[in-house]
Motif scaffolding. Structure first.
Motif, PDB file in Angstrom:
ATOM      1  N   ALA A  15      -4.043  -9.145  29.808  1.00 44.03           N
ATOM      2  CA  ALA A  15      -3.524  -8.033  29.011  1.00 44.03           C
ATOM      3  C   ALA A  15      -2.374  -8.489  28.127  1.00 44.03           C
ATOM      4  N   SER A  16      -1.497  -9.342  28.637  1.00 48.35           N
ATOM      5  CA  SER A  16      -0.360  -9.787  27.824  1.00 48.35           C
ATOM      6  C   SER A  16      -0.812 -10.688  26.681  1.00 48.35           C
ATOM      7  N   VAL A  17      -1.817 -11.513  26.910  1.00 45.34           N
ATOM      8  CA  VAL A  17      -2.346 -12.367  25.842  1.00 45.34           C
ATOM      9  C   VAL A  17      -3.043 -11.504  24.784  1.00 45.34           C
ATOM     10  N   SER A  18      -3.777 -10.495  25.212  1.00 43.39           N
ATOM     11  CA  SER A  18      -4.480  -9.623  24.270  1.00 43.39           C
ATOM     12  C   SER A  18      -3.509  -8.838  23.406  1.00 43.39           C
ATOM     13  N   VAL A  19      -2.466  -8.308  23.999  1.00 40.14           N
ATOM     14  CA  VAL A  19      -1.472  -7.534  23.253  1.00 40.14           C
ATOM     15  C   VAL A  19      -0.719  -8.439  22.277  1.00 40.14           C
ATOM     16  N   ALA A  20      -0.450  -9.664  22.658  1.00 39.13           N
ATOM     17  CA  ALA A  20       0.271 -10.586  21.785  1.00 39.13           C
ATOM     18  C   ALA A  20      -0.546 -10.966  20.553  1.00 39.13           C
ATOM     19  N   SER A  21      -1.872 -10.909  20.650  1.00 35.57           N
ATOM     20  CA  SER A  21      -2.710 -11.304  19.518  1.00 35.57           C
ATOM     21  C   SER A  21      -3.039 -10.134  18.586  1.00 35.57           C
ATOM     22  N   LEU A  22      -2.708  -8.918  18.921  1.00 38.17           N
ATOM     23  CA  LEU A  22      -3.052  -7.768  18.088  1.00 38.17           C
ATOM     24  C   LEU A  22      -2.412  -7.797  16.697  1.00 38.17           C
ATOM     25  N   PRO A  23      -1.157  -8.167  16.508  1.00 38.63           N
ATOM     26  CA  PRO A  23      -0.601  -8.168  15.149  1.00 38.63           C
ATOM     27  C   PRO A  23      -1.353  -9.084  14.183  1.00 38.63           C
ATOM     28  N   SER A  24      -1.897 -10.177  14.656  1.00 37.93           N
ATOM     29  CA  SER A  24      -2.630 -11.073  13.772  1.00 37.93           C
ATOM     30  C   SER A  24      -3.948 -10.460  13.308  1.00 37.93           C
ATOM     31  N   LEU A  25      -4.482  -9.515  14.035  1.00 37.89           N
ATOM     32  CA  LEU A  25      -5.724  -8.869  13.642  1.00 37.89           C
ATOM     33  C   LEU A  25      -5.510  -7.866  12.520  1.00 37.89           C
ATOM     34  N   THR A  26      -4.329  -7.288  12.427  1.00 38.59           N
ATOM     35  CA  THR A  26      -4.080  -6.254  11.435  1.00 38.59           C
ATOM     36  C   THR A  26      -3.559  -6.802  10.118  1.00 38.59           C
ATOM     37  N   SER A  27      -2.989  -7.988  10.100  1.00 45.62           N
ATOM     38  CA  SER A  27      -2.449  -8.505   8.845  1.00 45.62           C
ATOM     39  C   SER A  27      -3.590  -8.998   7.962  1.00 45.62           C
ATOM     40  N   ALA A  28      -3.602  -8.506   6.742  1.00 46.26           N
ATOM     41  CA  ALA A  28      -4.654  -8.886   5.798  1.00 46.26           C
ATOM     42  C   ALA A  28      -4.305 -10.217   5.149  1.00 46.26           C
ATOM     43  N   ALA A  29      -5.320 -10.964   4.830  1.00 50.19           N
ATOM     44  CA  ALA A  29      -5.114 -12.240   4.146  1.00 50.19           C
ATOM     45  C   ALA A  29      -4.637 -11.964   2.727  1.00 50.19           C
ATOM     46  N   ARG A  30      -3.635 -12.692   2.293  1.00 53.08           N
ATOM     47  CA  ARG A  30      -3.108 -12.513   0.944  1.00 53.08           C
ATOM     48  C   ARG A  30      -3.876 -13.426  -0.011  1.00 53.08           C
ATOM     49  N   VAL A  31      -4.409 -12.829  -1.049  1.00 55.99           N
ATOM     50  CA  VAL A  31      -5.182 -13.571  -2.035  1.00 55.99           C
ATOM     51  C   VAL A  31      -4.451 -13.496  -3.366  1.00 55.99           C
ATOM     52  N   THR A  32      -4.243 -14.643  -3.992  1.00 52.15           N
ATOM     53  CA  THR A  32      -3.585 -14.668  -5.293  1.00 52.15           C
ATOM     54  C   THR A  32      -4.620 -14.830  -6.396  1.00 52.15           C
ATOM     55  N   VAL A  33      -4.170 -14.590  -7.611  1.00 51.60           N
ATOM     56  CA  VAL A  33      -5.043 -14.779  -8.764  1.00 51.60           C
ATOM     57  C   VAL A  33      -5.493 -16.234  -8.825  1.00 51.60           C
ATOM     58  N   ALA A  34      -4.568 -17.161  -8.555  1.00 52.15           N
ATOM     59  CA  ALA A  34      -4.910 -18.589  -8.569  1.00 52.15           C
ATOM     60  C   ALA A  34      -5.988 -18.914  -7.534  1.00 52.15           C
ATOM     61  N   ASP A  35      -5.943 -18.259  -6.374  1.00 46.02           N
ATOM     62  CA  ASP A  35      -6.980 -18.461  -5.348  1.00 46.02           C
ATOM     63  C   ASP A  35      -8.346 -18.030  -5.869  1.00 46.02           C
ATOM     64  N   ARG A  36      -8.394 -16.865  -6.530  1.00 43.74           N
ATOM     65  CA  ARG A  36      -9.660 -16.374  -7.069  1.00 43.74           C
ATOM     66  C   ARG A  36     -10.188 -17.290  -8.165  1.00 43.74           C
ATOM     67  N   ILE A  37      -9.272 -17.797  -9.007  1.00 41.89           N
ATOM     68  CA  ILE A  37      -9.673 -18.714 -10.078  1.00 41.89           C
ATOM     69  C   ILE A  37     -10.270 -19.982  -9.476  1.00 41.89           C
ATOM     70  N   SER A  38      -9.598 -20.542  -8.480  1.00 42.70           N
ATOM     71  CA  SER A  38     -10.093 -21.769  -7.850  1.00 42.70           C
ATOM     72  C   SER A  38     -11.444 -21.555  -7.185  1.00 42.70           C
ATOM     73  N   LYS A  39     -11.601 -20.413  -6.509  1.00 49.08           N
ATOM     74  CA  LYS A  39     -12.877 -20.125  -5.845  1.00 49.08           C
ATOM     75  C   LYS A  39     -13.995 -19.962  -6.873  1.00 49.08           C
ATOM     76  N   THR A  40     -13.713 -19.279  -7.968  1.00 43.99           N
ATOM     77  CA  THR A  40     -14.727 -19.075  -8.996  1.00 43.99           C
ATOM     78  C   THR A  40     -15.124 -20.403  -9.627  1.00 43.99           C
ATOM     79  N   ARG A  41     -14.155 -21.283  -9.850  1.00 45.95           N
ATOM     80  CA  ARG A  41     -14.463 -22.608 -10.404  1.00 45.95           C
ATOM     81  C   ARG A  41     -15.363 -23.395  -9.445  1.00 45.95           C
ATOM     82  N   ARG A  42     -15.024 -23.363  -8.149  1.00 49.66           N
ATOM     83  CA  ARG A  42     -15.858 -24.052  -7.149  1.00 49.66           C
ATOM     84  C   ARG A  42     -17.266 -23.470  -7.127  1.00 49.66           C
ATOM     85  N   ASP A  43     -17.380 -22.139  -7.267  1.00 51.57           N
ATOM     86  CA  ASP A  43     -18.697 -21.496  -7.293  1.00 51.57           C
ATOM     87  C   ASP A  43     -19.515 -21.963  -8.495  1.00 51.57           C
TER      88      ASP A  43
END
Length: 97
Positions: A15-43
């Motif tokens: 239970a303590s390990v499960s509760v400690a990992s909950l905040p990482s599940l709710t934080s959304a990944a931050r995507v920048t414009v540069a990330d999208r540009i790089s991904k589109t170029r790779r595509d």
């Protein structure tokens, strides 16, 4: 009685390990414009076809557009046309979901 204590201790640890990992599940990944540009170029390189990308420009309320070719070249604001590298630091801003 000892077996019950062991089971309760194991459940407490789980239970303590499960509760400690909950905040990482709710934080959304931050995507920048540069990330999208790089991904589109790779595509574009991976698919062997030209690929376009258009994103809103919050500064002007309009759109910004880029075009990427399979050989790695690119056309658009803030990127090097020869190799598609991001050259404008303004493109490091986060995209809104």
């Amino acid at each position: 009685l000892v077996e019950l204590l062991v089971v309760l201790a194991i459940l407490g640890i789980l239970a303590s390990v499960s509760v400690a990992s909950l905040p990482s599940l709710t934080s959304a990944a931050r995507v920048t414009v540069a990330d999208r540009i790089s991904k589109t170029r790779r595509d574009a390189i991976a698919s062997g076809r030209p690929v376009g990308l258009s994103l809103p420009n919050p500064a002007t309320g309009g759109m910004r557009s880029w075009r990427f070719w399979p050989d790695g070249r690119a056309v658009g604001p803030g990127i090097d046309s020869r190799n598609g590298a991001v050259t404008d630091t303004a493109l490091s801003m986060e995209l809104t979901p």
